[in-house]
Scaffold this motif. Sequence first.
Motif, PDB file in Angstrom:
ATOM      1  N   TRP A  39      39.511  16.690 -13.580  1.00  0.00           N
ATOM      2  CA  TRP A  39      38.275  17.620 -14.076  1.00  0.00           C
ATOM      3  C   TRP A  39      38.592  18.052 -15.497  1.00  0.00           C
ATOM      4  CZ3 TRP A  39      34.386  16.616 -11.204  1.00  0.00           C
ATOM      5  CH2 TRP A  39      34.403  16.616  -9.812  1.00  0.00           C
ATOM      6  N   LEU A 158      32.969  16.075 -15.359  1.00  0.00           N
ATOM      7  CA  LEU A 158      32.751  17.307 -14.846  1.00  0.00           C
ATOM      8  C   LEU A 158      31.520  17.785 -15.841  1.00  0.00           C
ATOM      9  CD1 LEU A 158      33.166  20.116 -13.592  1.00  0.00           C
ATOM     10  CD2 LEU A 158      34.717  20.700 -15.079  1.00  0.00           C
ATOM     11  N   ASN A 166      30.047  22.385  -8.611  1.00  0.00           N
ATOM     12  CA  ASN A 166      31.386  21.934  -8.690  1.00  0.00           C
ATOM     13  C   ASN A 166      32.436  23.235  -8.514  1.00  0.00           C
ATOM     14  OD1 ASN A 166      34.197  21.323 -10.313  1.00  0.00           O
ATOM     15  ND2 ASN A 166      33.192  19.591 -10.455  1.00  0.00           N
ATOM     16  N   TRP A 169      34.940  24.133 -11.228  1.00  0.00           N
ATOM     17  CA  TRP A 169      34.215  24.918 -12.468  1.00  0.00           C
ATOM     18  C   TRP A 169      33.983  26.234 -12.245  1.00  0.00           C
ATOM     19  CZ3 TRP A 169      29.585  26.991 -13.598  1.00  0.00           C
ATOM     20  CH2 TRP A 169      29.043  27.543 -14.857  1.00  0.00           C
TER      21      TRP A 169
END
Length: 377
Positions: A39, A158, A166, A169
């Motif tokens: 990520w 991402l 997500n 995140w």
Amino acid sequence: MNWSTLNKCILVMVLGGLAHITWIAWYLFSFHHPALHHWLNPDYYYFHLSRMLLCCVLQFLLIIPCVIWRHKEWVIQYLPYFIILVFSVSFIYGGYSVGISSPATVAGFISILTVGLVLFERKIVYLLFLPVTVYMLIAIVSSALGYMTYAPVFSDQLNYSVMVFNEFWVYSQLYFYVPIFFATFVLFEILLTQWRNREKQINLMSQMDPLTGIYNRRKIGLELNEIQLQERKFALILLDLDHFKSINDNYGHDIGDNVLKRVANVLRQNIRDTDIVGRFGGEEFVMLLQNKNLRAAMEVAERCRKEIENELFYIDERTTIRVTASFGIAISEFNLNKEAVIRHADQALYLAKKRGRNQVRHYYELQDADVIQKSET
């Protein structure tokens, strides 16, 4: 609130340095965790890590001149601007790295700006945060239009996904903002508590006579208004120290001030918790007795008169003096406002002085004297 600007700068640098330590810890953990590594943008890793370490070290290093040179004029005058600039630039860089329009950046910026406006002089905050705000707005628009890279710390995988779905995140945004929110909340709670305490102290000081520690004329007036609004009965006693000017003239104002304080203490010890004693001005005092009739008020006044008369004041080891006081009493009536009651008490006080001082008189004696005078004529 009472800290100097440099002490506030030290606080900001400590909080800023600690915030960077938490961000660096997140970055190292996430980058080296096999399940989270993908990520993050590997090409940005060393550049971002070195900048974050630099910002962290710089903020802690700036504490040193605040401590060592805190009494130098140029440090007091100019260093706070540089410190707030460093803090602002380091924050905006961190915000740009994780997303200039991300929830953590925007909410963090608002929280920090709000605390800054409370802690520091407006000119310091506006001079530095206005350019930062303008930059943020330009960066938000530029990143939205594709002219500026958005959130370079994250990978393209991402950034081009629906971020709100997500988990990495979302939890990262919470991780970034929660320390800022907690620090802001604690600071605001401290500031508000100090503000409330200061307001209470200012309000109390505005009601107290600074010399004697009893209420002043303004507070007595407010209490009289409150009592009359509630239509409660009260007795008002005015007393004046006899020949007080001669004490100041012969022995000095420090002795006169001591006499006033001792008399105030005598009066305070002879009232109930529901009653009020205040200094009306100069050597004149007032006692406000709630729900007292004339007889009870006369007893209180006479007791105070005797205690004042028996009080011994030491000028030096060989010299002592005594003081006396004259008292005037008035009782509230439904058709009288507070000004009329005060006037009646003042007239009774004048009667006590006229008849030889060091005595207690009440307003009804004046009315009786008028009746006798009229009958004689």
